[in-house]
Design an enzyme around this catalytic site. Structure first.
Site, mmCIF file in Angstrom:
data_model
loop_
_atom_site.group_PDB
_atom_site.id
_atom_site.type_symbol
_atom_site.label_atom_id
_atom_site.label_comp_id
_atom_site.label_asym_id
_atom_site.label_seq_id
_atom_site.Cartn_x
_atom_site.Cartn_y
_atom_site.Cartn_z
ATOM 1 C CG HIS A 140 -2.072 -0.909 1.136
ATOM 2 N ND1 HIS A 140 -1.973 -2.244 1.446
ATOM 3 C CD2 HIS A 140 -3.361 -0.712 0.749
ATOM 4 C CE1 HIS A 140 -3.157 -2.823 1.256
ATOM 5 N NE2 HIS A 140 -4.011 -1.919 0.839
ATOM 6 C CE LYS A 144 -3.565 -0.743 4.988
ATOM 7 N NZ LYS A 144 -4.931 -0.288 5.272
#
Lengths: 251, 251, 251, 251
Positions: A140, A144
């Site tokens: 990701h 995050k």
């Protein structure tokens, strides 16, 4: 997400948009707020909306609080809910299931509408019957906060229901740098990569003598959710109970 | 590895195999031990071999102990060594370098002869000048004992020489399962995957706004080493000093 | 492949090896030809072997000609065949199916025993229900003569049974260099990569708005076949008809 | 792209934005058109702008027609141009190079500012010295009209300058479906994948005995261009000639 759903419904020839719910634009039409060509009225009150328009399906992409009220109200008015939220309690789900079956109306509640992500999890679970060695790599963007991702944990749980329990890797393996082998969950390993540029990606690797099998999902933007919503709208018309999770619809 | 080197030399038209060193088959020829078509004699003693055959190059793929003696003896006999071992001490390397320059003979010592692996490390170092965010994923069979792999650590060290120091990921990121974010080295993260079926693989991922760059090497078997040995044999003829590491030869 | 099957049976605690068929070693035991610890006799004649040993299962990894005779003979002797060949005719399959059902004995014939490859094909077929856009990339060593590979064609055929027919790509797309868009089969595109170093790999890519789903199989050596054979041996005991293709066993 | 460049300059502490060129907003300031905090004036006429503001660098991301005039005018006013267009003629480039050297001012003209893409091409060219077998797979969204992509062709050309000429694949290989082996350019093969969901991706695969090396670039959006522009602004201050192509700046 609500705006994208409006767009999807308007773009799907077999669907017809009859009304919308919105806190801020009650009394206006969708045409007034930029969806040219639509005269569908906007309501602030769900019960009022459902009384005046006997729709087949409600698409609800709000919060658990609103979602619960909307779902219940829709079923009471004979409308099938397709709901995209995660926070329902066990009690709420049980109550809505009973109501759905009493009314003989389908109801679908799904935490994740991205068909590709759900298929990745489903296939991983199926593969785990034949491959007891598996590692998950999720990748990701670096904004995050949590690692591993919710999807990675859910995938590991689904695999775990099927997979023969096994402590993977060499029994005597050593981490010369702590964390190298990733997080461990029931003997499986999960690795979280975070880099700018990345969006939301996951790959599940299975290994056995002489072969590996990889299942990978890349999510680039929210458009991917709408194909799942569409499948649910089609499916909710054919069922008479509550189904939780897109993986129980796809076959 | 020695047998593969013999095969490589015999298969390369520009090379000629004049003699071999082996503890067990002294006095025989390569033809006697299965290399049909070769009459090259086998010696057990390096000095004797190098006195009788004024070769251009010695290829040595033994242990650090033998390797050191062979290298020194070869240089003293006017032969250029190409050596594939890792365990030389700093002192030994310094001594051999001085001897090499005194004799004006090239000498190449390389811990890793797989050109693809060395290029992966070299390109990663070059990319690190422009991308300060990088993670390494190395994947090996589940018989491997140590994690991360030596190549992953070496890659991280080479990147570290160039990369602007940076603690990667979100400053407030949290591991909800320990180890998820892998091992950390100077702010970089390294992940080690172990599965049956896998052989030896590594990918280096760089990320920046809107883009990622990935450099991956897959090693399937030892044949990959021989192309590196070949490049070294060609290069050692053109240099007059000791070079350590294949990455300092490739350009 | 027969030798690998012998090894697999001997290594599986739930299996027992009672006899073997081989043209060259009739009259000897497996112990005689290098499988230390086995006294299982070797026969050249199938009927004789099956008469003397009332086995549960025959594993046959020969050619279509021998395979057909062995399969028929085994069923006639009350033994369930697990057969790994591709060349049976429709008539032969029909005849064997009737015989299998008449005898109430399972029989499994599979062209590909690599579970990972079969799961890749099966998952691809399942995904095609939701993704109508798909391309196949198969990658093999550069000694391979035909392109695309049999597995790629089989995968495309399985997808085609399910996928909504669609001419993919932009309707006005142009190849500025012929062949760039690969081979086309019912609107799907197939690409064949050939490089030294590669072994046997395939990835199936599905795309939809905002997401892609990739299913990849990497085959490194023949060991991968034996896990499929094992699953078939277990399954053939529980069925009373002929099943063609491993994909119809895996669930 | 111009707006993104304005944003990048404002966000970079070492840079200062002194003026902007725009056809529509002459006489206003950047603050007037939404860049809060900037009083930099906007001009429609390049010569007027460059006379009133003795800037170090001009960033030009317009068309070849405007770009040529802006570049020439900037050099005449003692300003170093960083230009992102592809369509300059050989004559124009020669003229600008002479002007640049006469004025002893750096000038950089680059068709592609994505550093990751340029490094992919550069590394591929470097790897081609050691690997003579290479295939290119480029993957784009299905709105793209041409195949293969410009970047794939450019990569193949750069590889071709270095790579030993070779007809790849098995000499007797057969396409059972036309196009399977992709487009061919000097014996190299190029494959173009088109799927909805994809953005702009390319991988270059090199193969040799026992190993493969893969270099992959994924482009998700235009933000990736700005880091290349930034590197060029820094570099153009240190040179006194015209450089064409980002690959000639990165080292």
């Amino acid at each position: 997400m609500g705006l994208e759903a409006v767009k999807m419904v308007m773009d799907t020839p077999e669907f017809e948009l009859v009304a919308a719910l919105d806190r801020k634009h009650g009394g206006e039409t969708l045409g007034d707020i930029g969806f040219s060509g639509s005269q569908a009225p906007i309501y602030t009150d769900a019960a009022e909306c459902f009384s005046e328009h006997q729709a087949d399906v409600l698409i609800d992409l709000t919060t658990p609080e609103f979602g619960y009220v909307h779902t219940k109200t829709a079923l009471e008015h004979g409308i099938r809910p397709v709901v995209g939220t995660t926070g329902f309690t066990e009690d709420q789900l049980l109550e809505l299931k009973e109501l759905s079956e009493e009314k003989e109306l389908g109801c679908i509640i799904a935490p994740n509408f991205a068909i590709g992500a759900v298929l990745m999890m489903k296939f991983s679970q199926m593969a785990a019957k034949y491959f007891s060695d598996v590692e998950i790599i999720e990748l990701h963007h670096d904004k995050k906060l949590d690692a591993p991702s919710g999807t990675a944990v859910k995938t590991a749980q689904m695999i775990n229901e099927i997979r023969e329990p096994k402590k993977q890797g060499h029994p005597d393996e050593q981490e010369t740098m702590p964390g190298a082998r990733g997080a461990e969950m029931n003997g499986m390993h999960i690795h979280s990569v975070r880099l700018p540029g990345l969006i939301a990606h996951q790959q599940v690797l299975f290994g056995a003598d002489g072969e590996t099998l990889t299942i990978r999902h890349d999510s680039y933007n929210r458009a991917s959710f709408m194909s799942g919503v569409k499948v649910c709208v089609e499916t909710v018309m054919k069922t008479k109970t509550l189904v939780y999770g897109l993986e129980n619809i796809l076959d």
